[in-house]
Design a protein around this motif. Structure first.
Motif, PDB file in Angstrom:
ATOM      1  N   GLY A   1      51.095  40.984  16.335  1.00 27.29           N
ATOM      2  CA  GLY A   1      51.462  41.973  17.345  1.00 27.29           C
ATOM      3  C   GLY A   1      50.267  42.749  17.865  1.00 27.29           C
ATOM      4  N   ASP A   2      49.304  43.035  16.979  1.00 27.36           N
ATOM      5  CA  ASP A   2      48.094  43.740  17.400  1.00 27.36           C
ATOM      6  C   ASP A   2      47.213  42.859  18.282  1.00 27.36           C
ATOM      7  OD1 ASP A   2      48.967  45.905  15.991  1.00 27.36           O
ATOM      8  OD2 ASP A   2      47.522  45.728  14.351  1.00 27.36           O
ATOM      9  N   GLN A   3      47.232  41.558  18.046  1.00 30.57           N
ATOM     10  CA  GLN A   3      46.478  40.651  18.920  1.00 30.57           C
ATOM     11  C   GLN A   3      47.047  40.688  20.340  1.00 30.57           C
ATOM     12  OE1 GLN A   3      45.763  36.683  17.449  1.00 30.57           O
ATOM     13  NE2 GLN A   3      45.415  37.382  15.363  1.00 30.57           N
ATOM     14  N   ARG A   4      48.354  40.771  20.449  1.00 30.29           N
ATOM     15  CA  ARG A   4      48.971  40.882  21.772  1.00 30.29           C
ATOM     16  C   ARG A   4      48.538  42.183  22.453  1.00 30.29           C
ATOM     17  NH1 ARG A   4      51.187  36.459  24.321  1.00 30.29           N
ATOM     18  NH2 ARG A   4      52.334  35.171  22.840  1.00 30.29           N
ATOM     19  N   ARG A   5      48.513  43.270  21.703  1.00 27.35           N
ATOM     20  CA  ARG A   5      48.068  44.544  22.249  1.00 27.35           C
ATOM     21  C   ARG A   5      46.608  44.468  22.690  1.00 27.35           C
ATOM     22  NH1 ARG A   5      50.599  49.436  20.904  1.00 27.35           N
ATOM     23  NH2 ARG A   5      52.677  49.153  20.027  1.00 27.35           N
TER      24      ARG A   5
ATOM     25  N   THR B   1      34.780  41.186  17.446  1.00 30.10           N
ATOM     26  CA  THR B   1      35.595  42.329  17.058  1.00 30.10           C
ATOM     27  C   THR B   1      36.556  42.707  18.179  1.00 30.10           C
ATOM     28  OG1 THR B   1      34.069  43.985  17.937  1.00 30.10           O
ATOM     29  CG2 THR B   1      33.682  43.219  15.675  1.00 30.10           C
ATOM     30  N   ALA B   2      37.515  43.548  17.829  1.00 33.86           N
ATOM     31  CA  ALA B   2      38.457  44.034  18.848  1.00 33.86           C
ATOM     32  C   ALA B   2      37.701  44.740  19.964  1.00 33.86           C
ATOM     33  CB  ALA B   2      39.469  44.977  18.199  1.00 33.86           C
ATOM     34  N   LEU B   3      36.734  45.584  19.601  1.00 32.75           N
ATOM     35  CA  LEU B   3      35.966  46.295  20.616  1.00 32.75           C
ATOM     36  C   LEU B   3      35.223  45.325  21.519  1.00 32.75           C
ATOM     37  CD1 LEU B   3      35.131  49.236  21.473  1.00 32.75           C
ATOM     38  CD2 LEU B   3      32.995  48.797  20.231  1.00 32.75           C
ATOM     39  N   GLU B   4      34.603  44.313  20.939  1.00 32.29           N
ATOM     40  CA  GLU B   4      33.839  43.345  21.734  1.00 32.29           C
ATOM     41  C   GLU B   4      34.745  42.571  22.678  1.00 32.29           C
ATOM     42  OE1 GLU B   4      30.238  42.469  18.514  1.00 32.29           O
ATOM     43  OE2 GLU B   4      32.093  41.293  18.475  1.00 32.29           O
ATOM     44  N   ASN B   5      35.959  42.252  22.237  1.00 28.33           N
ATOM     45  CA  ASN B   5      36.896  41.551  23.117  1.00 28.33           C
ATOM     46  C   ASN B   5      37.221  42.383  24.352  1.00 28.33           C
ATOM     47  OD1 ASN B   5      38.494  38.849  22.343  1.00 28.33           O
ATOM     48  ND2 ASN B   5      37.751  39.806  20.447  1.00 28.33           N
TER      49      ASN B   5
ATOM     50  N   VAL C   1      46.222  51.518  23.675  1.00 32.03           N
ATOM     51  CA  VAL C   1      47.213  50.505  23.305  1.00 32.03           C
ATOM     52  C   VAL C   1      47.663  50.633  21.855  1.00 32.03           C
ATOM     53  CG1 VAL C   1      46.335  48.884  25.026  1.00 32.03           C
ATOM     54  CG2 VAL C   1      45.516  48.721  22.650  1.00 32.03           C
ATOM     55  N   GLY C   2      47.144  51.640  21.145  1.00 32.60           N
ATOM     56  CA  GLY C   2      47.584  51.859  19.773  1.00 32.60           C
ATOM     57  C   GLY C   2      46.766  51.162  18.712  1.00 32.60           C
ATOM     58  N   LEU C   3      45.503  50.857  19.021  1.00 32.90           N
ATOM     59  CA  LEU C   3      44.622  50.191  18.049  1.00 32.90           C
ATOM     60  C   LEU C   3      43.352  51.014  17.807  1.00 32.90           C
ATOM     61  CD1 LEU C   3      44.829  46.513  19.412  1.00 32.90           C
ATOM     62  CD2 LEU C   3      46.071  47.481  17.466  1.00 32.90           C
ATOM     63  N   PRO C   4      43.466  52.303  17.514  1.00 30.86           N
ATOM     64  CA  PRO C   4      42.267  53.134  17.376  1.00 30.86           C
ATOM     65  C   PRO C   4      41.394  52.763  16.186  1.00 30.86           C
ATOM     66  CG  PRO C   4      44.188  54.346  16.634  1.00 30.86           C
ATOM     67  CD  PRO C   4      44.700  53.078  17.270  1.00 30.86           C
TER      68      PRO C   4
ATOM     69  N   GLU D   1      45.006  41.851  23.746  1.00 29.28           N
ATOM     70  CA  GLU D   1      44.931  41.124  25.011  1.00 29.28           C
ATOM     71  C   GLU D   1      45.234  42.047  26.195  1.00 29.28           C
ATOM     72  OE1 GLU D   1      45.335  36.496  25.432  1.00 29.28           O
ATOM     73  OE2 GLU D   1      47.266  37.506  25.275  1.00 29.28           O
ATOM     74  N   ILE D   2      46.213  42.922  26.020  1.00 31.02           N
ATOM     75  CA  ILE D   2      46.550  43.851  27.094  1.00 31.02           C
ATOM     76  C   ILE D   2      45.405  44.832  27.321  1.00 31.02           C
ATOM     77  CG2 ILE D   2      48.122  45.719  27.742  1.00 31.02           C
ATOM     78  CD1 ILE D   2      50.364  44.144  26.350  1.00 31.02           C
ATOM     79  N   ALA D   3      44.783  45.303  26.239  1.00 31.75           N
ATOM     80  CA  ALA D   3      43.633  46.209  26.383  1.00 31.75           C
ATOM     81  C   ALA D   3      42.506  45.534  27.142  1.00 31.75           C
ATOM     82  CB  ALA D   3      43.152  46.665  25.005  1.00 31.75           C
ATOM     83  N   ARG D   4      42.262  44.275  26.850  1.00 31.81           N
ATOM     84  CA  ARG D   4      41.196  43.544  27.550  1.00 31.81           C
ATOM     85  C   ARG D   4      41.526  43.404  29.035  1.00 31.81           C
ATOM     86  NH1 ARG D   4      39.723  37.650  25.404  1.00 31.81           N
ATOM     87  NH2 ARG D   4      41.773  37.233  26.308  1.00 31.81           N
ATOM     88  N   ALA D   5      42.795  43.152  29.352  1.00 27.96           N
ATOM     89  CA  ALA D   5      43.198  43.069  30.762  1.00 27.96           C
ATOM     90  C   ALA D   5      43.030  44.415  31.450  1.00 27.96           C
ATOM     91  CB  ALA D   5      44.643  42.586  30.862  1.00 27.96           C
TER      92      ALA D   5
END
Length: 283
Positions: free
Chosen positions: A170-174, A109-113, A154-157, A176-180
């Motif tokens: 575009g959300d996948q790019r965001r 999931t996005a959270l897990e990433n 990053v705008g993915l609540p 990646e930035i959140a993970r960084a």
């Protein structure tokens, strides 16, 4: 920490001081010199652009900065210390990056990433983790909360439980930035963050990078979209055939005839045209 402010600001004393410097960095592969004696400096709170035509050595230089490659010559100094050529130690020192090609865990999931990025800041040992002891549970809860803060930032609540592979590009790019950002960096390096994005997504990426800068972080961006890079950056370095061609403000760089020639070649009217538009492909 609040969701609107997940990374500490640089202090007033630190703002503007050098956070990263590369001194005569050279990278050779056999007889090929991909990066040739490049000097590079980034200040705290600065957005620095790195441009150049395909094959200029931009991504190779990024890899030297982030410990992926050990430079053949020269050194990289980050926050006052010479960086070891080990990506994990570079991340722990406070430097994070994204990649030209998205490298998310698609079935997580996005959270897990984002949580994966945060684990470099945890301290629970293997035994505590296996038995899921109290320290592990406390850290797990803190990591989960921090990851959600960063998704909000990053705008993915609402992407928390969505598999990364099911998110729009575009959300996948965001993500990646959140993970960084989850690594608590002092500097973040973005390798073509708008590649493949439509104009609306590109504008959103620009706004996000400004938000990151406003938190006190330094940002280095590789990008082929010249309009994007010149609107975004405080300074820009142009590489051509592995060498630094010019470094300066966006106005200085985009008006330099050598930069124009490097991108569009020399012709009867070429030197009178501004550098604009984008160019795809490898760096």
């Amino acid at each position: 920490m609040s969701a609107s402010h997940p990374v500490p600001d640089a202090t007033a004393a630190e703002a503007g001081s050098t956070i990263l410097s590369a001194e005569n960095v050279t990278m050779r592969f056999g007889g090929l010199t991909a990066v040739d004696s490049v000097n590079f400096r980034v200040a705290r709170g600065e957005i620095m652009g790195l441009i150049g035509p395909n094959g200029a050595g931009k991504t190779t230089f990024f890899n030297c900065l982030t410990g992926m490659y050990l430079p053949t010559a020269g050194q990289v100094v980050f926050d006052g210390a010479v960086l070891p050529p080990k990506p994990r130690k570079v991340v722990r020192a406070g430097m994070a990056r994204t990649f030209q090609n998205i490298r998310l865990f698609g079935n997580m999931t996005a959270l897990e990433n984002v949580m994966v990025g945060r684990y470099c800041r945890t301290t629970a040992g293997p035994f505590t983790s296996i038995i899921r002891g109290p320290k592990f549970r406390r850290e797990e809860a803190a990591v989960r909360a921090r990851a959600q803060e960063l998704l909000d930032f990053v705008g993915l609540p609402n992407a928390t439980e969505i598999l990364a592979r099911n998110l729009p590009y575009g959300d996948q790019r965001r993500l990646e930035i959140a993970r960084a950002l989850a690594t608590d960096p002092k500097l973040i390096l973005l390798d073509e963050p708008t590649a493949g994005m439509n104009p609306q997504e590109t504008r959103q990426a620009e706004e996000l990078i400004f938000k990151i800068r406003d938190l006190g972080l330094a940002v280095v961006v590789i990008e082929h979209d010249m309009r994007f890079i010149f609107n975004l950056c405080d300074r820009v370095l142009c590489l051509v055939q592995g060498r630094a061609l010019i470094e300066g403000t966006p106005t200085e760089v985009q008006s330099d005839p050598r930069v124009i020639e490097a991108y569009i070649g020399t012709g009867p009217e070429a030197s009178d045209e501004p550098v604009d538009g984008g160019e795809g492909g490898e760096s």
